[in-house]
Motif scaffolding. Sequence first.
Motif, short mmCIF file in Angstrom:
data_model
loop_
_atom_site.label_atom_id
_atom_site.label_comp_id
_atom_site.label_asym_id
_atom_site.label_seq_id
_atom_site.Cartn_x
_atom_site.Cartn_y
_atom_site.Cartn_z
N GLY A 32 40.52 -9.29 -15.47
CA GLY A 32 40.58 -8.38 -14.36
C GLY A 32 39.97 -6.99 -14.61
O GLY A 32 39.84 -6.75 -15.74
N SER A 33 39.67 -6.11 -13.57
CA SER A 33 39.17 -4.82 -13.81
C SER A 33 39.67 -4.03 -12.78
O SER A 33 39.86 -4.29 -11.54
N SER A 34 39.84 -2.76 -13.37
CA SER A 34 40.17 -1.64 -12.46
C SER A 34 38.93 -0.76 -11.89
O SER A 34 38.86 0.29 -11.42
N GLN A 35 37.69 -1.48 -11.93
CA GLN A 35 36.47 -0.58 -11.65
C GLN A 35 36.50 -0.31 -9.96
O GLN A 35 37.03 -0.99 -9.41
N GLY A 36 35.95 0.88 -9.85
CA GLY A 36 36.10 1.58 -8.59
C GLY A 36 37.69 2.14 -8.30
O GLY A 36 37.80 2.68 -7.13
N GLY A 37 38.28 2.37 -9.20
CA GLY A 37 39.73 2.84 -9.08
C GLY A 37 39.73 4.13 -9.51
O GLY A 37 39.13 4.80 -10.38
N LYS A 38 40.90 4.90 -8.67
CA LYS A 38 41.16 6.28 -9.10
C LYS A 38 42.45 6.68 -8.70
O LYS A 38 42.83 6.31 -7.65
N PRO A 54 39.63 -9.47 -10.08
CA PRO A 54 38.80 -10.18 -10.97
C PRO A 54 37.35 -9.72 -11.01
O PRO A 54 36.87 -9.25 -10.04
N LYS A 55 36.86 -10.07 -12.15
CA LYS A 55 35.62 -9.46 -12.45
C LYS A 55 34.66 -10.68 -11.73
O LYS A 55 33.55 -9.96 -11.40
N GLN A 56 34.83 -11.52 -11.24
CA GLN A 56 34.00 -12.69 -10.87
C GLN A 56 35.04 -13.43 -9.68
O GLN A 56 36.06 -13.92 -10.16
N ILE A 57 34.58 -13.78 -8.45
CA ILE A 57 35.00 -14.66 -7.70
C ILE A 57 34.04 -15.66 -7.25
O ILE A 57 32.72 -15.59 -7.56
N PRO A 166 32.47 -3.32 -3.88
CA PRO A 166 31.66 -4.55 -3.56
C PRO A 166 31.94 -5.54 -4.41
O PRO A 166 32.08 -5.59 -5.63
N PHE A 167 31.75 -6.64 -3.83
CA PHE A 167 31.43 -7.99 -4.65
C PHE A 167 30.20 -8.43 -4.12
O PHE A 167 29.71 -8.40 -3.07
N GLY A 168 29.42 -9.25 -5.17
CA GLY A 168 28.04 -9.69 -4.67
C GLY A 168 27.21 -10.18 -5.75
O GLY A 168 27.65 -10.24 -6.89
N THR A 169 25.89 -10.50 -5.52
CA THR A 169 25.21 -11.14 -6.42
C THR A 169 23.59 -10.59 -5.98
O THR A 169 23.37 -10.68 -4.97
N THR A 173 22.56 -18.20 -4.46
CA THR A 173 22.41 -19.72 -4.76
C THR A 173 22.74 -20.52 -3.61
O THR A 173 23.66 -21.23 -3.47
N PRO A 174 21.83 -20.30 -2.59
CA PRO A 174 21.96 -21.30 -1.30
C PRO A 174 22.16 -22.57 -1.34
O PRO A 174 22.93 -23.43 -0.44
N ASN A 175 21.38 -23.32 -2.32
CA ASN A 175 21.27 -24.82 -2.32
C ASN A 175 22.49 -25.38 -3.42
O ASN A 175 22.53 -26.54 -3.70
N ALA A 176 23.28 -24.52 -4.13
CA ALA A 176 24.14 -24.89 -4.87
C ALA A 176 25.64 -25.14 -4.08
O ALA A 176 25.75 -24.43 -2.92
N PRO A 177 26.71 -25.67 -4.63
CA PRO A 177 27.88 -25.93 -4.02
C PRO A 177 28.78 -24.55 -3.80
O PRO A 177 29.17 -24.33 -2.66
N ASP A 178 28.60 -23.42 -4.48
CA ASP A 178 29.20 -22.29 -4.39
C ASP A 178 28.18 -21.28 -4.81
O ASP A 178 27.14 -21.18 -5.63
N THR A 179 28.65 -19.83 -4.57
CA THR A 179 27.99 -18.71 -5.22
C THR A 179 28.95 -17.81 -5.79
O THR A 179 29.91 -17.29 -5.36
N PRO A 180 28.59 -17.49 -7.17
CA PRO A 180 29.44 -16.67 -7.77
C PRO A 180 29.07 -15.11 -7.51
O PRO A 180 27.90 -14.71 -7.45
N LEU A 181 30.09 -14.29 -7.01
CA LEU A 181 30.02 -12.95 -6.81
C LEU A 181 30.60 -12.02 -8.11
O LEU A 181 31.81 -12.29 -8.52
N LEU A 182 29.98 -10.93 -8.37
CA LEU A 182 30.39 -10.00 -9.44
C LEU A 182 31.06 -8.75 -8.88
O LEU A 182 30.44 -8.28 -7.82
N LEU A 183 32.23 -8.31 -9.19
CA LEU A 183 32.84 -7.05 -9.08
C LEU A 183 31.84 -5.95 -9.28
O LEU A 183 31.36 -5.87 -10.17
#
Length: 239
Positions: A32-38, A54-57, A166-169, A173-183
């Motif tokens: 887990g991460s508190s990134q972006g927290g204040k 989570p750092k990644q979803i 944000p979460f994103g990448t 990976t449009p042709n993969a089963p899923d896309t990992p997104l980073l916090l």
Amino acid sequence: MDHAYRGSIVAAIAAGLLVLPFTAYADDPAPGSSQGGKPGPAATADVKITTELPKQISVDNSTEKTDLTAKIANSGSKDSGPVTLMVVGFDGMRITGVQGCAKIPDDKLPAGSNSGYACAVDKLEAGKARTYQVTASFDLQKTGKICLPVTEGKTDKLLWQQGPVPFGTSKPTPNAPDTPLLLGTDNVPFGPDKPPAVDELPRTGPSDAAVPLGLFALTLLAIGGTGIWWTTQQKSGRP
């Protein structure tokens, strides 16, 4: 606020609390991460409330569904007393459920958000944490953000706010089963008219478009937190 209006809001919040199971004390199974927290203006030295995401979803490319664990913790020296945790979605990220929490009516959401849930926490003891299972959808052709504000009881006193982060990448990976997104990473949308970007490093850190600290806490507490705490006090017989 007139009694009829308050009654309708309380009924909606109470219904949400009754049909959803309660969360349990546990540790987040993923890093887990508190990134972006204040800390908010009401934060104190003896009650140190923070949240973690989570750092990644991972988002299913076919259904665009995802899930994550939101954590609230108290690293202070005394219990927090009643607090309200809110989970709010922005842009392409829509919150579809939070275990044990009540949905905020769509027409009462703060400007810029698309979904949200309010979670009543009776108290959080010193050194303890509580986790909530969150389900969401993420439109991979858009950017998406999430925000976790925490307020004191039914008041507008902001103890902590994480995000909107944000979460994103940068490598879809449009042709993969899923896309990992980073916090903390702005998503690069993909679609028929938006080909995947290549050779771009992820951008991390709070979004430039982040809502100022506490901008929507008052709105959420007015319709969510107040209803939750009012309902809880009525059931317990407190004035």
